[in-house]
Motif scaffolding. Structure first.
Motif, PDB file in Angstrom:
ATOM      1  N   GLU A 475      39.722  24.101  63.091  1.00  0.00           N
ATOM      2  CA  GLU A 475      40.114  25.128  62.124  1.00  0.00           C
ATOM      3  C   GLU A 475      40.156  24.609  60.692  1.00  0.00           C
ATOM      4  OE1 GLU A 475      44.051  23.927  64.262  1.00  0.00           O
ATOM      5  OE2 GLU A 475      41.895  23.892  64.637  1.00  0.00           O
ATOM      6  N   ASN A 476      40.017  23.297  60.504  1.00  0.00           N
ATOM      7  CA  ASN A 476      40.026  22.739  59.149  1.00  0.00           C
ATOM      8  C   ASN A 476      38.678  22.832  58.448  1.00  0.00           C
ATOM      9  OD1 ASN A 476      42.718  22.046  59.290  1.00  0.00           O
ATOM     10  ND2 ASN A 476      42.334  19.960  59.987  1.00  0.00           N
ATOM     11  N   TYR A 477      37.628  23.205  59.176  1.00  0.00           N
ATOM     12  CA  TYR A 477      36.304  23.216  58.550  1.00  0.00           C
ATOM     13  C   TYR A 477      36.229  24.195  57.377  1.00  0.00           C
ATOM     14  CZ  TYR A 477      31.311  23.102  57.782  1.00  0.00           C
ATOM     15  OH  TYR A 477      30.090  22.952  57.191  1.00  0.00           O
ATOM     16  N   ALA A 478      36.859  25.361  57.500  1.00  0.00           N
ATOM     17  CA  ALA A 478      36.779  26.362  56.427  1.00  0.00           C
ATOM     18  C   ALA A 478      37.352  25.811  55.126  1.00  0.00           C
ATOM     19  CB  ALA A 478      37.514  27.637  56.841  1.00  0.00           C
ATOM     20  N   LYS A 479      38.489  25.123  55.201  1.00  0.00           N
ATOM     21  CA  LYS A 479      39.072  24.556  53.983  1.00  0.00           C
ATOM     22  C   LYS A 479      38.224  23.396  53.463  1.00  0.00           C
ATOM     23  CE  LYS A 479      43.308  22.643  51.983  1.00  0.00           C
ATOM     24  NZ  LYS A 479      44.741  22.310  52.214  1.00  0.00           N
ATOM     25  N   LEU A 480      37.666  22.602  54.356  1.00  0.00           N
ATOM     26  CA  LEU A 480      36.784  21.526  53.930  1.00  0.00           C
ATOM     27  C   LEU A 480      35.573  22.081  53.179  1.00  0.00           C
ATOM     28  CD1 LEU A 480      36.938  19.332  57.148  1.00  0.00           C
ATOM     29  CD2 LEU A 480      37.699  18.615  54.872  1.00  0.00           C
ATOM     30  N   ALA A 481      35.054  23.207  53.658  1.00  0.00           N
ATOM     31  CA  ALA A 481      33.927  23.843  52.971  1.00  0.00           C
ATOM     32  C   ALA A 481      34.325  24.331  51.583  1.00  0.00           C
ATOM     33  CB  ALA A 481      33.390  24.998  53.814  1.00  0.00           C
ATOM     34  N   GLU A 482      35.554  24.789  51.428  1.00  0.00           N
ATOM     35  CA  GLU A 482      36.045  25.208  50.112  1.00  0.00           C
ATOM     36  C   GLU A 482      36.145  24.010  49.169  1.00  0.00           C
ATOM     37  OE1 GLU A 482      36.492  28.173  49.029  1.00  0.00           O
ATOM     38  OE2 GLU A 482      36.641  29.445  50.813  1.00  0.00           O
ATOM     39  N   VAL A 483      36.660  22.892  49.682  1.00  0.00           N
ATOM     40  CA  VAL A 483      36.734  21.678  48.861  1.00  0.00           C
ATOM     41  C   VAL A 483      35.334  21.216  48.473  1.00  0.00           C
ATOM     42  CG1 VAL A 483      37.479  19.268  48.803  1.00  0.00           C
ATOM     43  CG2 VAL A 483      38.927  20.987  49.908  1.00  0.00           C
ATOM     44  N   LYS A 484      34.407  21.294  49.411  1.00  0.00           N
ATOM     45  CA  LYS A 484      33.023  20.906  49.124  1.00  0.00           C
ATOM     46  C   LYS A 484      32.450  21.768  48.006  1.00  0.00           C
ATOM     47  CE  LYS A 484      29.009  18.855  50.196  1.00  0.00           C
ATOM     48  NZ  LYS A 484      28.759  17.408  50.044  1.00  0.00           N
ATOM     49  N   ARG A 485      32.708  23.064  48.035  1.00  0.00           N
ATOM     50  CA  ARG A 485      32.202  23.950  46.985  1.00  0.00           C
ATOM     51  C   ARG A 485      32.798  23.575  45.628  1.00  0.00           C
ATOM     52  NH1 ARG A 485      33.536  30.240  47.296  1.00  0.00           N
ATOM     53  NH2 ARG A 485      35.533  29.471  46.515  1.00  0.00           N
ATOM     54  N   ALA A 486      34.052  23.120  45.626  1.00  0.00           N
ATOM     55  CA  ALA A 486      34.718  22.782  44.366  1.00  0.00           C
ATOM     56  C   ALA A 486      34.177  21.491  43.753  1.00  0.00           C
ATOM     57  CB  ALA A 486      36.223  22.666  44.594  1.00  0.00           C
ATOM     58  N   VAL A 487      33.852  20.498  44.591  1.00  0.00           N
ATOM     59  CA  VAL A 487      33.476  19.183  44.044  1.00  0.00           C
ATOM     60  C   VAL A 487      31.991  18.884  44.137  1.00  0.00           C
ATOM     61  CG1 VAL A 487      35.768  18.231  44.487  1.00  0.00           C
ATOM     62  CG2 VAL A 487      33.976  17.958  46.213  1.00  0.00           C
ATOM     63  N   ASP A 488      31.267  19.580  45.027  1.00  0.00           N
ATOM     64  CA  ASP A 488      29.836  19.298  45.201  1.00  0.00           C
ATOM     65  C   ASP A 488      29.094  20.571  45.600  1.00  0.00           C
ATOM     66  OD1 ASP A 488      27.403  17.991  45.484  1.00  0.00           O
ATOM     67  OD2 ASP A 488      27.879  17.166  47.474  1.00  0.00           O
TER      68      ASP A 488
END
Length: 529
Positions: A475-488
């Motif tokens: 269930e953490n993948y969605a938030k990881l994808a948000e962080v990815k969008r913010a930094v890369d």
């Protein structure tokens, strides 16, 4: 794995001449990227001037040694150049250069990525010169670890401080990849996984900035770096870790030679209630082709340690203690912590392999599942190397944090199960390798079905894993994808199993605002032709 590996898979190459044999047997290579993207000689000269550790090109001394990965399955992918970074400024120069040249790149310290994600036909950013452990506090309770530090150096410097952390056993693994993916070891049931002890990290992001992320600054990025996997959000140049005193430990390597299914079932059930001071790894090892010809049996062993405790080993092992093979078992009681790690440490050599993993609850492993495991062991299409299926003991302090408290989601299990496929080329034919990989997949699928095992450990990267997003991150993948969008958002940091940036809300379609199951159903409808 320590002592049992003296004659098993990773130390097998000692008998073949170690690194020399690896160099002789490694297949030929070719650059895989578009020749139109090849930088001119002047560009390489510019990079060499910008990187204080220098740049190696094919044909230079030590080029082949530095670019060789631990998994020789990916050894044919040679870089066009190796940048040897000694500082964050060197890393920033590399990021700017690959963007100007439109060249692929990979980052490496130890080179132990199981799926070859630290290999590239472009620029290999080598971090190994950027190494060391420095105390921040006078007592060493807080330290900084540079981004290219290998375990062996970390061990030595932590020993001088009389401190420890959760760490692995392989002395040539890089601390960065270990920590970013969570990090497992015999201390994890006492202290948590390695990333649970992380208090900050510094990394160079896709925009070339050097960022410090901690609980107060860039909190989401810090959360993602505690289990989100290496190579996803930037290049980590350093970590701040909380350490623990290094007292004394009892270390052991126990073996059993009779009634192996019965013993394995007892170990998996009885050790699940062991105190948090106890850490272990069970291995069932299947002999190599030659060992099988010599009638070597399948073996069962357990390696581990016990911190100072009110419990004795025989009390923890319960009914299996009396069943062990006393002549082949070793116990060293109450030795200084780092002396105990000398007993447990594994020195690895390059070879060919694939590993598959999942997480299990002890209560779900019944007699039929155990019987199936040994049945599959008997069906192993033997290769030139032994293989094992293993159980790393988890639980304890790992479960003191919730599944979403950090990006490391694998909490609430008793055992991390793995099954290997190992081979040596050209000793093993392409057909033998294919049969072995097929056996591994069917073994894995059957055991998972029987035990309800879920997930997969992101540091045991599995290139054949279909739903890796859910398996590694849940269930953490969605938030990881948000962080990815913010930094890369442009996916500068990419590989086959890299986290993808989340879509912007306007791009997600009408289902984005719906709750849980309704959203999933709506998304399924949206995908219909």
């Amino acid at each position: 794995m320590a002592l049992e590996l003296r004659s098993s898979r990773r130390n097998f190459l000692v008998g073949l001449g170690g690194f020399a044999a690896a160099a002789r047997l490694m297949p030929g290579s070719a650059l895989a990227f578009d020749k139109g993207a090849c930088p001119p000689p002047s560009a390489w000269t510019d990079l060499a001037r910008a990187v204080t550790g220098g740049v190696l090109r094919p044909g230079d001394p030590f080029f082949a040694d530095i670019c060789r990965p631990n998994n020789l399955r990916y050894g044919a992918t040679l870089p066009a150049g190796i940048a040897r970074c000694t500082s964050a400024a060197d890393v920033q120069a590399c990021i700017a250069w690959v963007q100007r040249q439109a060249l692929p790149f990979a980052v490496r310290s130890g080179g132990h990525n199981y799926a070859g994600f630290s290999t590239t036909p472009g620029l290999l950013i080598d971090m190994t010169l950027m190494a060391g452990v420095t105390p921040v506090t006078a007592d060493g309770s807080i330290v900084t670890v540079k981004g290219g530090t290998l375990n062996l150096l970390a061990y030595k410097q932590m020993e001088r401080l009389h401190r420890t952390i959760t760490h692995g056993r392989c002395d040539t693994v890089g601390a960065a990849g270990f920590l970013l993916g969570g990090g497992i070891g015999f201390n994890m049931r006492k202290f948590g996984v390695g990333s649970d002890l992380m208090r900050a990290t510094e990394l160079v992001t896709a925009d070339g900035q050097l960022v410090r992320a901690d609980a107060d600054t860039d909190r989401d990025l810090f959360w993602a770096c505690r289990g989100g996997g290496g190579g996803n959000f930037g290049i980590s140049t350093g970590f701040t870790l909380e350490t623990r005193p290094a007292g004394s430990v009892t270390v052991f390597n126990l073996t059993w030679s009779k009634d192996l299914p019965k013993v394995l079932k007892l170990l998996l059930s009885e050790l699940a209630s062991a105190p948090d001071d106890f850490g272990s790894k069970i291995a069932v090892t299947i002999p190599s082709r030659q060992e099988g010809c010599d009638h070597a049996p399948v073996t069962l062993s357990i390696l581990g340690q016990l911190h100072e405790s009110k419990f004795k080993l025989e009390e923890i092992f319960k009914s299996t203690w009396a069943l062990r093979d006393g002549s082949r078992s070793q116990v060293k009681e109450n030795v200084p912590y780092w002396q105990g790690q000398d007993f447990l440490t594994e020195t690895t050599f390059p070879y060919y392999y694939q590993e598959k993993s999942s997480y299990m609850r002890a209560a779900a492993i019944d007699d039929e599942a155990i019987a199936a495991m040994f049945d599959w062991a008997g069906k192993m299409p033997a290769t030139a190397m032994p293989v094992s299926f293993k159980f790393f003991q988890v639980g304890g302090a790992i479960d003191r944090l919730g599944r979403t408290d950090t990006a490391y989601v694998h909490r609430g299990s008793d055992w991390l199960f793995t099954v290997e496929a190992n081979w040596w080329s050209p000793t093993d034919s392409a057909q033998q390798i294919a049969q072995t990989l097929d056996w591994q997949q069917r073994f894995y699928d059957d055991v998972n079905r029987r035990t309800g095992a879920v997930g997969a450990f992101q540091n045991f990267s599995d290139p054949s894993l279909a739903d890796w997003q859910d398996a590694y991150y849940g269930e953490n993948y969605a938030k990881l994808a948000e962080v990815k969008r913010a930094v890369d958002p442009g996916m500068l940091f990419t590989f086959a199993q890299a986290i993808r940036p989340a879509k912007k809300p306007a791009e997600r379609g009408p289902s984005a605002s719906l709750p849980g199951g309704a959203r999933r159903e709506a998304e399924a409808v949206e995908r219909l032709p």
